[in-house]
Design an enzyme around this catalytic site. Structure first.
Site, PDB file in Angstrom:
ATOM      1  N   GLU A 101      -5.256   3.132   6.275  1.00  0.00           N
ATOM      2  CA  GLU A 101      -5.039   3.056   4.970  1.00  0.00           C
ATOM      3  C   GLU A 101      -5.757   4.285   4.317  1.00  0.00           C
ATOM      4  OE1 GLU A 101      -6.028  -0.602   3.346  1.00  0.00           O
ATOM      5  OE2 GLU A 101      -6.420   0.203   1.341  1.00  0.00           O
ATOM      6  N   ARG A 159       0.750  -1.194  -0.089  1.00  0.00           N
ATOM      7  CA  ARG A 159      -0.121   0.135   0.126  1.00  0.00           C
ATOM      8  C   ARG A 159       0.707   1.232   0.022  1.00  0.00           C
ATOM      9  NH1 ARG A 159      -2.461  -3.552  -1.772  1.00  0.00           N
ATOM     10  NH2 ARG A 159      -4.022  -4.699  -0.674  1.00  0.00           N
ATOM     11  N   SER A 169     -11.512  -0.644   3.416  1.00  0.00           N
ATOM     12  CA  SER A 169     -10.838  -1.117   4.816  1.00  0.00           C
ATOM     13  C   SER A 169     -10.214   0.452   5.671  1.00  0.00           C
ATOM     14  CB  SER A 169      -9.757  -2.007   4.652  1.00  0.00           C
ATOM     15  OG  SER A 169     -10.184  -3.342   4.206  1.00  0.00           O
TER      16      SER A 169
HETATM   17  C1  LIG Z   1     -16.118  -0.687  -0.953  1.00  0.00           C
HETATM   18  C2  LIG Z   1     -14.608  -0.175  -1.107  1.00  0.00           C
HETATM   19  C3  LIG Z   1     -13.843  -1.362  -1.095  1.00  0.00           C
HETATM   20  C4  LIG Z   1     -12.436  -0.950  -1.322  1.00  0.00           C
HETATM   21  N1  LIG Z   1     -11.558  -2.023  -1.431  1.00  0.00           N
HETATM   22  C5  LIG Z   1     -10.061  -2.126  -1.559  1.00  0.00           C
HETATM   23  C6  LIG Z   1      -9.309  -3.159  -1.709  1.00  0.00           C
HETATM   24  O1  LIG Z   1      -9.918  -4.233  -1.935  1.00  0.00           O
HETATM   25  N2  LIG Z   1      -8.020  -2.713  -1.757  1.00  0.00           N
HETATM   26  C7  LIG Z   1      -7.729  -1.620  -1.618  1.00  0.00           C
HETATM   27  O2  LIG Z   1      -6.243  -1.335  -2.011  1.00  0.00           O
HETATM   28  N3  LIG Z   1      -8.239  -0.584  -1.701  1.00  0.00           N
HETATM   29  C8  LIG Z   1      -9.710  -0.921  -1.597  1.00  0.00           C
HETATM   30  N4  LIG Z   1     -10.533   0.410  -1.388  1.00  0.00           N
HETATM   31  C9  LIG Z   1      -9.830   1.856  -1.178  1.00  0.00           C
HETATM   32  C10 LIG Z   1      -9.709   2.543  -2.496  1.00  0.00           C
HETATM   33  O3  LIG Z   1     -10.761   2.136  -3.436  1.00  0.00           O
HETATM   34  C11 LIG Z   1      -8.238   2.260  -3.142  1.00  0.00           C
HETATM   35  O4  LIG Z   1      -7.559   2.858  -2.440  1.00  0.00           O
HETATM   36  C12 LIG Z   1      -8.349   3.088  -4.767  1.00  0.00           C
HETATM   37  O5  LIG Z   1      -7.259   2.705  -5.198  1.00  0.00           O
HETATM   38  C13 LIG Z   1      -8.364   4.488  -4.564  1.00  0.00           C
HETATM   39  O6  LIG Z   1      -8.842   4.951  -5.775  1.00  0.00           O
HETATM   40  P1  LIG Z   1      -9.421   6.284  -6.022  1.00  0.00           P
HETATM   41  O7  LIG Z   1      -9.454   6.389  -7.271  1.00  0.00           O
HETATM   42  O8  LIG Z   1     -10.800   6.361  -5.393  1.00  0.00           O
HETATM   43  O9  LIG Z   1      -8.288   7.505  -5.402  1.00  0.00           O
HETATM   44  P2  LIG Z   1      -8.856   8.642  -4.152  1.00  0.00           P
HETATM   45  O10 LIG Z   1      -9.450   7.945  -3.029  1.00  0.00           O
HETATM   46  O11 LIG Z   1      -9.754   9.746  -4.798  1.00  0.00           O
HETATM   47  O12 LIG Z   1      -7.251   9.042  -3.646  1.00  0.00           O
HETATM   48  C14 LIG Z   1      -6.431   8.143  -3.062  1.00  0.00           C
HETATM   49  C15 LIG Z   1      -5.141   8.812  -3.286  1.00  0.00           C
HETATM   50  O13 LIG Z   1      -4.537   8.801  -4.590  1.00  0.00           O
HETATM   51  C16 LIG Z   1      -4.190  10.100  -4.759  1.00  0.00           C
HETATM   52  N5  LIG Z   1      -4.792  10.339  -6.269  1.00  0.00           N
HETATM   53  C17 LIG Z   1      -5.997   9.795  -6.606  1.00  0.00           C
HETATM   54  N6  LIG Z   1      -5.720   9.857  -8.106  1.00  0.00           N
HETATM   55  C18 LIG Z   1      -4.709  10.278  -8.666  1.00  0.00           C
HETATM   56  C19 LIG Z   1      -3.974  10.825  -9.737  1.00  0.00           C
HETATM   57  N7  LIG Z   1      -4.441  10.554 -10.810  1.00  0.00           N
HETATM   58  N8  LIG Z   1      -2.643  11.227  -9.535  1.00  0.00           N
HETATM   59  C20 LIG Z   1      -1.922  11.245  -8.474  1.00  0.00           C
HETATM   60  N9  LIG Z   1      -2.524  10.943  -7.371  1.00  0.00           N
HETATM   61  C21 LIG Z   1      -3.848  10.435  -7.065  1.00  0.00           C
HETATM   62  C22 LIG Z   1      -5.116  10.843  -4.136  1.00  0.00           C
HETATM   63  O14 LIG Z   1      -4.610  12.195  -3.934  1.00  0.00           O
HETATM   64  C23 LIG Z   1      -5.235  10.174  -2.623  1.00  0.00           C
HETATM   65  O15 LIG Z   1      -3.982  10.479  -2.172  1.00  0.00           O
HETATM   66  C24 LIG Z   1     -11.912   0.336  -1.222  1.00  0.00           C
HETATM   67  C25 LIG Z   1     -12.790   1.343  -1.049  1.00  0.00           C
HETATM   68  C26 LIG Z   1     -14.212   1.061  -1.210  1.00  0.00           C
HETATM   69  C27 LIG Z   1     -15.231   2.191  -0.930  1.00  0.00           C
END
Ligand SMILES: Cc1cc2nc3c(=O)[nH]c(=O)nc-3n(C[C@H](O)[C@H](O)[C@H](O)COP(=O)(O)OP(=O)(O)OC[C@H]3O[C@@H](n4cnc5c(N)ncnc54)[C@H](O)[C@@H]3O)c2cc1C
Length: 338
Positions: free
Chosen positions: A312, A187, A237
Site C-alpha cells: 500500500e 485503495r 499498514s
Molecule cells: C499510523 C498510521 C495508520 C494508518 N492507517 C491507515 C488506515 O487505517 N487506512 C488507510 O487507508 N491508510 C492508513 N494509513 C496510511 C495513510 O495515512 C493514508 O494513506 C493517508 O490517506 C495518506 O494521506 P497523506 O496526506 O499522508 O498522503 P501522503 O502520504 O502525503 O501521499 C499519499 C499519496 O497521495 C498523493 N497526494 C497526497 N496529497 C495529494 C493531493 N492533495 N493531491 C494529489 N495527490 C496527493 C501523494 O503524491 C501520494 O501518492 C496509516 C498511516 C499511518 C502512519
C-alpha cells in the site's frame, strides 16, 4: 528562463526557480529539507525545495513554474503513506496541508480543502451530527491523500462518500471530477493514473446522532491504540489485503506473523512485534533497511502460502517517481542476488 544554480543536494537546479517560488508563496519555500526530519517514517535524504501553497491559484502557479523549468514536482499531504529514498528528492515537493484546510458544511454536504487533517475532519462533521466517515478518524493523513488512495478502515474507503473532487493538472488547469470519474476501488482511484493535484473534495454524508458518532470515534481510536504500534515512526499498514489470500491465509499481518517474522530487524527498521503489517523505525532506519524487510516478508510469505504481498505504501524515487514499495524492494533484491 533559468540559469544554473546549486541546491543543498549538490545538483544543478535552475537558478531563479527558488526565487520565483518565493515570490509566489512568500515565506513558504524551504531549501534542502531533510525528509528524515519531516516524513512520518523519519526516513529519506534531502528534498531540494519544499513549498506550501495556500490557494488553488498558487498551486497552478507552482505547477506552471516547475513545468517551464523542467523540474520534477511531487505532491504530498502528510507523507503518511510514503517511503522516501535515502538519496532524497531532486525537485520541488509541494505540500498541501494545514494552509489549505478550510471546511464548510451545508445540510449533509461537506466541502473541504485537501489539506484538512482527517482526524479533525471526522470529529468536526461528527459534532455537526453527520455520519459516514467515522472510520477515518484514526488515519493520520490529509483529505487529499486519503481521496487519492481511497483510504479508509474497517473495509471501507472514503470514496463511498465523495461526490466531487477539485483537481489541477500539470499545466495548471482546473477541473472538477464527479464520483464516477474517480473510479474508486479498494485503495485505488483514477487520480493515481495521471498527474493531478487534488485541491478540495465534496462529501455527502448521512444524518446521525452527534453523541453516538463521538462514541464510535472514541471506540475506533481506542481499538487502534491497542492494535497498532503508534509510538514509533511508521507508515501504517505496509501491505494491502488481498481478498483471495484473506479467505484462505488471513490478512497480511497474520501471514507475516505465521511466517515467524514478527520482530525481525534490518538495521534500525523492525517488523513490529505489536502488529506484523507495520514496519517501525527504531531510530535512524534507512529506506534500504525498510525495503530489505519488505523483500524478506514478501518472499517468505510467498514460499509458505503461494501469495505475493503487495504494498500500500508508495516509494518516492530521487526523481519523484512513485511506485508501490514492493516493486522497488523486488528490484533491489534482484540486484543484490545477481
Ligand atoms: C499510523 C498510521 C495508520 C494508518 N492507517 C491507515 C488506515 O487505517 N487506512 C488507510 O487507508 N491508510 C492508513 N494509513 C496510511 C495513510 O495515512 C493514508 O494513506 C493517508 O490517506 C495518506 O494521506 P497523506 O496526506 O499522508 O498522503 P501522503 O502520504 O502525503 O501521499 C499519499 C499519496 O497521495 C498523493 N497526494 C497526497 N496529497 C495529494 C493531493 N492533495 N493531491 C494529489 N495527490 C496527493 C501523494 O503524491 C501520494 O501518492 C496509516 C498511516 C499511518 C502512519
Amino acid at each position: 528562463m533559468y540559469a544554473d544554480g546549486v541546491t543543498g543536494s549538490g545538483r544543478a537546479m535552475p537558478v531563479g526557480l527558488s526565487a520565483a517560488l518565493d515570490r509566489l508563496c512568500p515565506g513558504r519555500v524551504r531549501r534542502s529539507v531533510s525528509l528524515a526530519g519531516i516524513s512520518r517514517w523519519k526516513v529519506g535524504g534531502p528534498a531540494d525545495l519544499l513549498v506550501e501553497p495556500q490557494s488553488a491559484e498558487e498551486i497552478s502557479g507552482v505547477l506552471r513554474l516547475c513545468r517551464s523549468a523542467g523540474v520534477p514536482l511531487l505532491v504530498v499531504g502528510d507523507t503518511s503513506n510514503l517511503l522516501f529514498a535515502d538519496e532524497g528528492f531532486r525537485g520541488v515537493m509541494m505540500q498541501i496541508g494545514r494552509r489549505m484546510a478550510a471546511v464548510s458544511i451545508t445540510g449533509t454536504t461537506v466541502t473541504a480543502q485537501a489539506g484538512v487533517w482527517m482526524p479533525y475532519l471526522a470529529a468536526t462533521v461528527g459534532r455537526a451530527g453527520l455520519s459516514g466517515i467515522e472510520h477515518t478518524a484514526g488515519i493520520p493523513g490529509t483529505l487529499g491523500g486519503l481521496v487519492m488512495m481511497n483510504g479508509g478502515s474497517q473495509r471501507r474507503g472514503i470514496g463511498e462518500h465523495v461526490s466531487r473532487v477539485w483537481t489541477i493538472d500539470e499545466r495548471g488547469e482546473a477541473a472538477i471530477l464527479g464520483q464516477a470519474d474517480c473510479r474508486f476501488a479498494y485503495r485505488r482511484s483514477a487520480m493515481q493514473d495521471r498527474f493531478v493535484v487534488i485541491t478540495a473534495a465534496e462529501l455527502v454524508l448521512e444524518r446521525g446522532d452527534a453523541r453516538s458518532i463521538r462514541r464510535t470515534i472514541i471506540d475506533i481510536m481506542a481499538s487502534r491504540r491497542r492494535k497498532f504500534p503508534l509510538k514509533l515512526p511508521n507508515c501504517g499498514s505496509v501491505f494491502l489485503s488481498d481478498p483471495a489470500m484473506y479467505a484462505t491465509v488471513g490478512p497480511p499481518g497474520h501471514a507475516i506473523e505465521q511466517a515467524g517474522l514478527k520482530g525481525l530487524r534490518a538495521g534500525q527498521a523492525q517488523i513490529s512485534p505489536v502488529h506484523a503489517n507495520f514496519i517501525v523505525n527504531l531510530g535512524g532506519a534507512t529506506a534500504r533497511d525498510i525495503l530489505t524487510l519488505i523483500g524478506i516478508a514478501r518472499s517468505t510469505v510467498f514460499d509458505r502460502t503461494g501469495f505475493w504481498l503487495n504494498c500500500e505504501v508508495r516509494h518516492v524515487g530521487p526523481d519523484g517517481t512513485l511506485r508501490p514499495a514492493h516493486e522497488v524492494a523486488a528490484t533491489d533484491r534482484a540486484e543484490q542476488t545477481s
